[in-house]
Scaffold this active site. Structure first.
Site, mmCIF file in Angstrom:
data_model
loop_
_atom_site.group_PDB
_atom_site.id
_atom_site.type_symbol
_atom_site.label_atom_id
_atom_site.label_comp_id
_atom_site.label_asym_id
_atom_site.label_seq_id
_atom_site.Cartn_x
_atom_site.Cartn_y
_atom_site.Cartn_z
ATOM 1 N N GLY A 124 -34.081 13.870 21.809
ATOM 2 C CA GLY A 124 -33.526 13.516 21.175
ATOM 3 C C GLY A 124 -33.289 12.481 19.990
ATOM 4 N N GLN A 153 -38.329 22.289 26.455
ATOM 5 C CA GLN A 153 -38.915 22.018 28.016
ATOM 6 C C GLN A 153 -37.928 22.868 28.998
ATOM 7 O OE1 GLN A 153 -40.402 17.683 28.696
ATOM 8 N NE2 GLN A 153 -39.796 17.810 26.026
ATOM 9 N N CYS A 271 -35.694 17.038 34.929
ATOM 10 C CA CYS A 271 -34.787 18.332 35.673
ATOM 11 C C CYS A 271 -34.994 17.845 36.920
ATOM 12 C CB CYS A 271 -35.179 19.063 34.932
ATOM 13 S SG CYS A 271 -34.534 20.814 35.325
ATOM 14 N N CYS A 450 -28.213 20.330 35.340
ATOM 15 C CA CYS A 450 -28.778 21.225 36.100
ATOM 16 C C CYS A 450 -28.964 22.426 36.563
ATOM 17 C CB CYS A 450 -29.691 20.615 37.064
ATOM 18 S SG CYS A 450 -31.291 20.977 37.785
HETATM 19 P P1 FAD Z 1 -38.527 14.291 24.876
HETATM 20 O O1 FAD Z 1 -38.148 15.622 24.569
HETATM 21 O O2 FAD Z 1 -39.411 14.457 25.620
HETATM 22 O O3 FAD Z 1 -39.530 13.712 23.387
HETATM 23 C C1 FAD Z 1 -40.105 11.866 23.547
HETATM 24 C C2 FAD Z 1 -40.421 12.072 21.907
HETATM 25 O O4 FAD Z 1 -41.319 11.452 22.412
HETATM 26 C C3 FAD Z 1 -42.051 13.228 22.708
HETATM 27 O O5 FAD Z 1 -42.422 13.899 21.516
HETATM 28 C C4 FAD Z 1 -42.931 12.420 22.290
HETATM 29 O O6 FAD Z 1 -44.635 12.940 21.339
HETATM 30 C C5 FAD Z 1 -42.879 11.137 21.805
HETATM 31 N N1 FAD Z 1 -43.502 9.487 22.098
HETATM 32 C C6 FAD Z 1 -43.945 9.483 23.301
HETATM 33 N N2 FAD Z 1 -44.659 8.791 22.640
HETATM 34 C C7 FAD Z 1 -44.062 8.149 21.088
HETATM 35 C C8 FAD Z 1 -44.927 7.221 20.719
HETATM 36 N N3 FAD Z 1 -45.934 6.475 21.482
HETATM 37 N N4 FAD Z 1 -44.447 6.309 19.474
HETATM 38 C C9 FAD Z 1 -43.565 7.596 18.786
HETATM 39 N N5 FAD Z 1 -43.199 8.476 19.765
HETATM 40 C C10 FAD Z 1 -43.602 8.730 21.008
HETATM 41 N N6 FAD Z 1 -33.214 19.497 31.055
HETATM 42 C C11 FAD Z 1 -31.901 20.496 30.321
HETATM 43 O O7 FAD Z 1 -31.249 19.799 30.344
HETATM 44 N N7 FAD Z 1 -31.834 21.136 31.048
HETATM 45 C C12 FAD Z 1 -33.231 22.246 32.519
HETATM 46 O O8 FAD Z 1 -33.067 23.368 32.424
HETATM 47 C C13 FAD Z 1 -34.663 21.647 31.773
HETATM 48 N N8 FAD Z 1 -35.516 21.943 32.014
HETATM 49 C C14 FAD Z 1 -36.739 21.138 32.325
HETATM 50 C C15 FAD Z 1 -37.414 21.607 32.571
HETATM 51 C C16 FAD Z 1 -38.720 21.641 32.752
HETATM 52 C C17 FAD Z 1 -40.475 21.791 33.611
HETATM 53 C C18 FAD Z 1 -39.179 19.810 32.346
HETATM 54 C C19 FAD Z 1 -40.423 19.569 31.357
HETATM 55 C C20 FAD Z 1 -38.138 19.979 31.332
HETATM 56 C C21 FAD Z 1 -36.569 19.873 31.422
HETATM 57 N N9 FAD Z 1 -35.290 19.798 31.189
HETATM 58 C C22 FAD Z 1 -34.256 20.268 30.719
HETATM 59 C C23 FAD Z 1 -35.247 18.187 30.418
HETATM 60 C C24 FAD Z 1 -36.069 17.560 28.629
HETATM 61 O O9 FAD Z 1 -36.532 18.699 28.584
HETATM 62 C C25 FAD Z 1 -35.724 16.549 29.303
HETATM 63 O O10 FAD Z 1 -34.854 15.804 29.618
HETATM 64 C C26 FAD Z 1 -35.410 16.253 26.947
HETATM 65 O O11 FAD Z 1 -36.794 16.466 26.226
HETATM 66 C C27 FAD Z 1 -35.094 14.741 26.950
HETATM 67 O O12 FAD Z 1 -35.085 14.110 25.286
HETATM 68 P P2 FAD Z 1 -36.160 13.563 24.876
HETATM 69 O O13 FAD Z 1 -35.728 13.486 23.673
HETATM 70 O O14 FAD Z 1 -36.158 12.119 25.914
HETATM 71 O O15 FAD Z 1 -37.347 13.421 25.417
#
Ligand code: FAD
Length: 521
Positions: A124, A153, A271, A450
């Site tokens: 994100g 991921q 997911c 998904c």
């Molecule tokens: P993330 O990409 O997890 O990023 C969060 C970031 O915040 C991280 O880099 C972390 O280091 C940072 N952070 C944490 N704490 C702090 C702090 N205190 N200060 C600053 N930064 C911080 N999605 C799909 O669409 N299709 C799929 O098939 C799918 N399969 C998946 C399979 C698995 C096994 C997994 C684990 C996930 C899957 N997902 C899938 C889900 C998808 O990966 C996540 O929903 C997505 O990455 C969410 O994005 P995000 O930016 O919210 O979180």
């Protein structure tokens, strides 16, 4: 007049006519750094304020006498810079004091200031920074992200099945930070929404005009007794960790007979289909190898249904039958003993909760997932611990300059990268509208997706929005999401990774045009 940045200029004392001209030239705010009466013919700050406000500008008076700037002056200027709509003009007699004060505010005790601060540089955070910079190059953006590495991921399911290599899912964060954004490699510790700042682990405060929280979800491995110690050994694995997904593959290939357990924790998790995906792909491998009959497969699901949106359940049930999987609903993994190869499940049966011990040869465990602690403990969180946001605009209900997206947002959509892809343009549009003094202009419909990998080569592609409303991206004749199809596998295997790396993370918003808000409602 001297432009120090595209958003900030200093000038000598303007006449009242020039104040109106500044507004016509697009300046939204005016800061006066003079005392009244320094010169006999100088218009008073009150008079300038009247003219500026009549022309629609914000006016702030921070008078200073000498070029020696006190910390309090610098603080006041930093607060004004954070608060005032941009572009901003500041004046004193010659402009020199305003410039000195601006410099002091920028360098104040390590306090830095940006138009937009993004907390988290995962799916994100990086996509949102890229989307904002695609819309406007002249804004300052900081991404606060502690990790050296960035992971795709969604690829870990396919690493667990031996389709992708782990390295296929990893890039260096520094290579993904968009040009024009600063990377601050630290953890955010706390939010100060009334002061428009966040504090970092080293005590530095970063000020913002708009904040986007994209800090993801916390995998609570310690919530299951003994799990952390057992992972990576004794047949205990999880595709929810980059380093363990290859162990899933190793275990599935090595298992000739015995018991394989797969667990799914209570919602919300990222997911929601991923715990099952690991199971179906393992079963398919055993089926292909002619070993499935020797392996007893159990799916322990803390929830009460196979999948949260009923339309996809029949297709999944076909595979449950085909692979002969014993499905236990409301059966929650609570403890693991690696060396003894036993798992304990708390099974709710009516009003009773029974603890059932199961022996295993392979255990694929998925931990419960909660909001990161620094979010749950902050004033931004709602009762769930995630960041409170309006489900459509993704703006915080109390602080209109704060937005959240991705797994950390307290929205009811499927927590997926697919959801992030659709949320990013909504947040980017709404942040820029807010900075220009307007109400949110874009709405998110709750889209998430998904891809359920039911066998190697076929996927049930669940795509739905708020309330479980089906939101397919393709017409049914091209791709029917309620059946297992090869086209959906091709999408996940071949198309989605490049769409992620070269589309989403670069601010290319393919198939993600946001709905425009109904401004009348
Ligand atoms: P993330 O990409 O997890 O990023 C969060 C970031 O915040 C991280 O880099 C972390 O280091 C940072 N952070 C944490 N704490 C702090 C702090 N205190 N200060 C600053 N930064 C911080 N999605 C799909 O669409 N299709 C799929 O098939 C799918 N399969 C998946 C399979 C698995 C096994 C997994 C684990 C996930 C899957 N997902 C899938 C889900 C998808 O990966 C996540 O929903 C997505 O990455 C969410 O994005 P995000 O930016 O919210 O979180």
């Amino acid at each position: 007049m001297m432009k120090l940045t595209p958003q900030f200029a200093v000038l000598p004392q303007p006449s009242l006519e020039n104040v109106a001209a500044l507004a016509s030239a697009g300046y939204q705010s005016l800061i006066c750094n003079r005392y009244d009466g320094e010169d006999a013919d100088q218009p008073s700050a009150d008079r300038v304020a009247q003219v500026a406000r009549a022309a629609g500008m914000t006016f702030v008076h921070i008078p200073i006498a000498s070029p020696d700037i006190s910390p309090a002056d610098a603080h006041a200027m930093a607060a004004a810079l954070a608060r005032c709509p941009q572009p901003i003009a500041a004046y004193c007699r010659s402009g020199a004091r305003s410039k000195a004060l601006y410099d002091a505010a920028q360098n104040m005790g390590g306090h830095k200031q940006y138009d937009i601060v993004i907390v988290g540089g995962g799916s994100g955070g990086i996509s949102c920074a890229a989307g904002l910079l695609k819309r406007r190059r002249d804004i300052s953006i900081a991404i606060i992200e502690p990790s050296d590495d960035h992971f795709y991921q969604p690829g870990w399911t396919l690493v667990g099945a031996g389709v992708f290599t782990p390295e296929h899912t990893r890039r260096r964060t520094q290579d993904l930070i968009p040009n024009g954004a600063d990377w601050i490699q630290q953890h955010v510790r706390a939010f100060h929404p009334d002061q428009k700042s966040v504090s970092l682990e080293d005590g530095t405060r970063i000020q913002y005009r708009a904040l986007v929280v994209a800090a993801g979800i916390k995998l609570d491995w310690d919530a299951i007794d003994g799990l952390n110690a057992a992972l990576g050994d004794h047949g205990v694995t999880s595709n929810y960790r980059f380093d363990l997904a290859p162990y899933t593959r190793q275990l599935a290939r090595g298992l000739k007979q015995g018991t394989a357990l797969f667990s799914q924790p209570p919602m919300p998790i990222k997911c929601a289909g991923a715990p099952q995906k690991a199971m179906y792909l393992s079963c398919h491998h055993w089926e292909e190898e002619g070993r499935l009959g020797n392996i007893s497969v159990e799916f322990h699901n803390a929830g009460a249904v196979l999948f949260g949106v009923a339309d996809y359940v029949p297709a999944l049930e076909q595979y449950i039958q085909r692979y002969g999987i014993d499905v236990q609903f409301t059966s929650k993994l609570v403890a693991v003993d690696g060396p003894a190869k036993t798992a304990v499940f708390a099974q709710t049966r009516g009003d009773d909760v029974q603890h059932v011990e199961r022996k295993f040869d392979m255990l694929h465990a998925v931990p419960p997932q909660v909001a990161p602690e620094f979010i749950a403990q902050s004033v931004l969180a709602d009762a769930s611990g995630f960041v409170a946001v309006d489900p459509a605009t993704l703006a915080h209900p109390m602080w209109g300059d704060i937005f959240a997206l991705g797994d950390v947002a307290a929205t009811s959509n499927a927590k997926t990268a697919a959801a992030v892809r659709k949320q990013v343009p909504v947040v980017a549009e709404n942040v820029l509208a807010m900075l220009a003094g307007h109400a949110p202009v874009a709405h998110y419909d709750g889209y998430g997706s998904c891809p359920l990998t039911v066998e190697r080569g076929k996927i049930v592609l669940a795509e739905f929005g708020y309330g479980g409303k089906l939101l397919p991206s393709f017409p049914k004749f091209l791709l029917d999401g309620q059946r297992a199809t090869r086209r959906a596998w091709f999408l996940k295997d071949r198309l989605l990774p490049p769409i992620y790396w070269h589309g989403m993370l670069k601010g290319r918003e393919w198939l993600a045009k946001p709905q425009k808000a109904d401004l009348g409602s």
